[in-house]
Design an enzyme around this catalytic site. Sequence first.
Site, short mmCIF file in Angstrom:
data_model
loop_
_atom_site.label_atom_id
_atom_site.label_comp_id
_atom_site.label_asym_id
_atom_site.label_seq_id
_atom_site.Cartn_x
_atom_site.Cartn_y
_atom_site.Cartn_z
N HIS A 1 1.34 4.46 4.40
CA HIS A 1 0.56 5.19 3.39
C HIS A 1 1.10 6.60 3.21
O HIS A 1 1.32 7.07 2.09
CB HIS A 1 -0.91 5.27 3.81
N SER B 1 0.80 -1.22 0.00
CA SER B 1 0.00 0.00 0.00
C SER B 1 0.84 1.27 0.00
O SER B 1 0.41 2.30 -0.51
CB SER B 1 -0.96 0.00 1.19
#
Length: 320
Positions: A228, A176
């Site tokens: 992230h 991610s």
Amino acid sequence: MASGDPERGTKNRGYNTANVHYVETSDKLWTSWLIPIFVVANIAVFIVVMYVNNCPKNNLDFYGKCVAKFLGRLSFQPLKENPLFGPSSSTLEKMGALEWNKVVHEHQGWRLITSMWLHAGVIHLLANMLSLIFIGIRLEQQFGFVRVGIIYLLSGFGGSILSSLFIQRNISVGASGALFGLLGAMLSELLTNWTIYANKIAALMTLVIIIAINLAVGILPHVDNFAHIGGFLTGFLLGFVILLRPQFGWHESRHLPADTRVKSRHTAYQYVLLLVAVVLLIVGFTVGLVMLFRGVNGNDHCSWCHYLSCVPTSKWKCDN
């Protein structure tokens, strides 16, 4: 997971870029092959991890029986241990999950890279790979495999660095951070190539809302939002550096008389943004790596930063 925090953004999703239109279309479209290879590689690594995990042999039944026993040694850990249909935390750690103590004190810096190729389970893998296909193939068609590959890999690395600085008691895995890097690159590409887009404001607002929603998901427990954020910032800065397009009118002006041509391929603000981004990337990676390998805990220098990855509510706690 019962004994770790391996999920890195499993609720990350793709997004709609249908409102983004180019004014000029002279750039050729590349054939996308690197992103499909990345997808296949992630799936292959997951299969290998499950083979090594070998639930029927290694499960001690503390959390119940293995799931999908018909898969043999590829069967999943009990759902109470791993609700994402995947391996145990110990297997992920053995296969290269990001773990601060091993990176810093056991000199296993390679985990900053290997962790982005591991996934906590089928659900985690499926969510990330669908997002990668949706986002990555479009970008690769526009900018080619070299630039997209650089953004993907460096963003994953940047996400791992920031994650290690702030999450030091759990393991973390997932692509991610790299995916958020692609999102960040799309945003900076829109900003730096502003003159060639139609529907600029609509495209910008759509992209910002999608990024905000995805980052907001990261405040849920067991989601590594620091990966992230680190990946997003890395990709955002890289976009200013390697995703430049010629300014509006430059392609057409090449066929006009010399005195009527657009003199510069790029605008002054594109060069300024490029320079600033290069400096910030160099400083960011240097400072981040120095702090990491000196064993610095980012939470000691930022008392509120832990809220970026988990906000406690009446429904859940963020003790870990």
